[in-house]
Enzyme design. Structure first.
Site, PDB file in Angstrom:
ATOM      1  N   ASP A 297      66.795  55.342  16.672  1.00 36.36           N
ATOM      2  CA  ASP A 297      67.018  56.165  15.703  1.00 36.36           C
ATOM      3  C   ASP A 297      66.081  57.359  16.362  1.00 36.36           C
ATOM      4  OD1 ASP A 297      66.569  57.545  13.375  1.00 36.36           O
ATOM      5  OD2 ASP A 297      67.225  55.448  12.034  1.00 36.36           O
ATOM      6  N   HIS A 331      68.402  59.100  17.560  1.00 39.41           N
ATOM      7  CA  HIS A 331      68.673  59.933  16.871  1.00 39.41           C
ATOM      8  C   HIS A 331      68.097  61.343  16.930  1.00 39.41           C
ATOM      9  CE1 HIS A 331      70.303  57.701  13.579  1.00 39.41           C
ATOM     10  NE2 HIS A 331      70.575  57.133  14.249  1.00 39.41           N
TER      11      HIS A 331
END
Length: 517
Positions: A297, A331
């Site tokens: 992430d 991310h």
């Protein structure tokens, strides 16, 4: 600037336990565009013990939770010192720190947290910006001073025992192996470690916040912990260690002061849901230096609380130096938000590389957050193979259908302003730049200079005011190089826009005082 910062550091030195010598990090303050106290690593009493002195066994099977607790208690009772963990595999439950403790992992040491979820009771804490019950973090401490984790070893959170996984995030071989391990498969799309995880996933954030401790225990698997959480701690030092495989976020310093992360490696599987690398929340005086991240992430993420909870706390993250860091997967490489309701200010990001992240430089928020992000300075960031945007400002994070009625500006309106970016190179991204402000609150006063972007799709500047591009090159494979939508007072000086379209710049909406020089 350096002299002023040094003087501030000496003034603060009377209240914190720093080394009496000049800070090993003084060079990071040279040319810093804001005032920040010079901090140094904490010092510890010249007292050392080994975890083996307290009956610990490094066979990877013996549970050493009690040994770690006894060792920390023994050191703390004498004023603190260093707890050495030799080479070997040390299985344990949660480790709770006390002040003046340095946990030192020798080369070859693997600290492995048990997958037995019964060892992790729920506690009232903060996660994703709101307060609620959650399983206790494998490494935790609260209201402490002078704490450190150092060495050349590895800390593994055994996150696979906690996490759900989406099938499309894994290779066919990984998925097949996971399904064979047990658990529950739903709709041939997602794998869950338990039924209680599925039940917990049915609850909204508001419902989770209202759970009693007893109710939370029943869905503890869903309430998976961050691996390291230090809360309201002062003088925190993490150096050299590899932190990997966390149940949720990896490292989460919360409301800490004087935090140094140096030469750390932070790793999670690409498919790790909520597998953030480093989430610095409502912290003050922070150095993130020579650190590598490869996560599932956001990588380096700056936060300060979410919505009303964050505004009520009212603690910004401020005075942050990020230097010589690299990110392989994530991310976002460097991220602010989306939980930034307490504000973020005075942040310097320099000399970093992002390779293969979804977004490079990522600023995100949404209506309802409130908070102000300002005084951000970025210089010499090089990126390659970014799947989406090289540079992103997005005030519609997680919004699928925006309302057509523009709401009034109030305390819930987020703001991004006063941001200076220089020397960015972003090659082979999905989109070059995207400024996606709100009609009622434009992105304001952003300067982008001496930068180059090559991308499949061109850039977008929307709902923005006082934008300055100087010596910026944007090259796109399709469509116009740049779209300008509802922008006020923007100047593009000595910029090059390259695209296959005859119309290199496309104007939409209502624009005012946009000048191309």
């Amino acid at each position: 600037m350096r002299l002023l910062s040094a003087m501030l550091g000496l003034i603060m030195g009377s209240s914190v336990a720093f080394s009496a010598t000049e800070s090993a990090y003084s060079h990071l303050y040279e040319g810093l565009p804001f005032e920040m106290p010079v901090i140094n690593r904490p010092t510890f009493p010249d007292r050392e013990v080994s975890i083996t002195d307290f009956g610990a066994v490094s066979d990877g099977k013996t549970l050493n939770t009690e040994a770690f607790a006894k060792a920390i208690d023994a050191l703390a009772s004498k004023g603190g010192g260093t707890l050495n963990v030799p080479a070997g595999v040390w299985l344990t439950g949660p480790i709770t720190f006390k002040s003046n403790i340095n946990l030192h992992l020798a080369g070859g040491a693997l600290l492995l947290f048990s997958p037995d979820r019964d060892l992790y009771p729920v506690v009232y804490t903060v996660y994703e910006g709101y307060e609620a019950y959650r399983a206790i973090s494998p490494i935790n401490g609260e209201n402490l001073e002078n704490i450190a984790i150092t060495g050349d070893g590895v800390i593994d959170g055994n996150g696979a025992a906690w996490r759900a996984v989406k099938r499309d995030k894994m290779t066919p071989g990984q998925w097949k192996s996971l399904v064979k391990s047990g658990g529950i498969v739903k709709d041939d799309y997602a794998w869950y470690p338990s039924e209680e995880y599925i039940e917990g996933g049915k609850l909204s954030h508001d419902e989770l916040k209202k759970l009693s401790k007893e109710e939370a225990e029943k869905i503890k698997n869903f309430l998976r912990p961050v691996m390291l959480k230090f809360t309201r701690c002062k003088n925190v030092f993490l150096q050299g260690v590899l932190f990997q495989n966390s149940p949720a976020w990896n490292l989460h310093p919360l409301m800490c002061e004087n935090l140094i992360i140096d030469g750390v490696y932070i790793k999670n599987p690409e498919y790790a849901m909520n597998g953030d690398g480093l989430d610095v929340e409502s912290c003050k005086n922070v150095i993130i230096y020579r650190t590598t991240l490869d996560v599932g992430d956001d990588a380096i993420c700056i936060k300060s609380g979410k919505d009303e909870d964050g505004r009520k706390r009212g603690m910004p993250t401020e005075n942050v130096i990020v230097k010589d860091c690299r990110v392989f997967q994530g991310h976002g490489g460097f991220v602010v938000g989306s939980e930034m309701s307490g504000g973020v200010n005075n942040v310097s990001v320099t000399d970093c590389q992002f390779i293969g992240t979804d977004v490079g430089l990522r600023f995100k928020s949404t209506r309802g957050r409130g908070g102000v992000v300002e005084n951000i300075f970025i210089d010499n960031v090089n990126m390659f193979n970014i799947r989406e945007e090289g540079l992103l400002f997005d005030l519609y994070y997680w919004v699928k259908n925006a309302p057509t009625t523009i709401p009034p500006v109030d305390e819930t309106t987020p703001q991004f302003r006063n941001i200076t970016i220089n020397g960015v190179s972003s090659f082979d991204s999905g989109m070059s730049v995207k400024f996606n402000g709100l009609p009622e609150m434009h992105i304001e006063n952003v300067k982008l200079t001496n930068s180059i972007f090559t991308a499949k799709n061109g850039g977008l500047i929307s709902e923005s005011t006082d934008i300055r591009f100087d010596n910026v090159k944007i090259s796109t494979e399709q469509g116009p190089a740049l779209k300008i939508n509802n922008v006020n007072d923007a100047t593009f000086t000595n910029c090059t826009f390259t695209s296959p379209d005859a119309e290199k710049i496309l104007y939409t909406g209502t624009n005012k005082d946009v000048v191309i020089k």
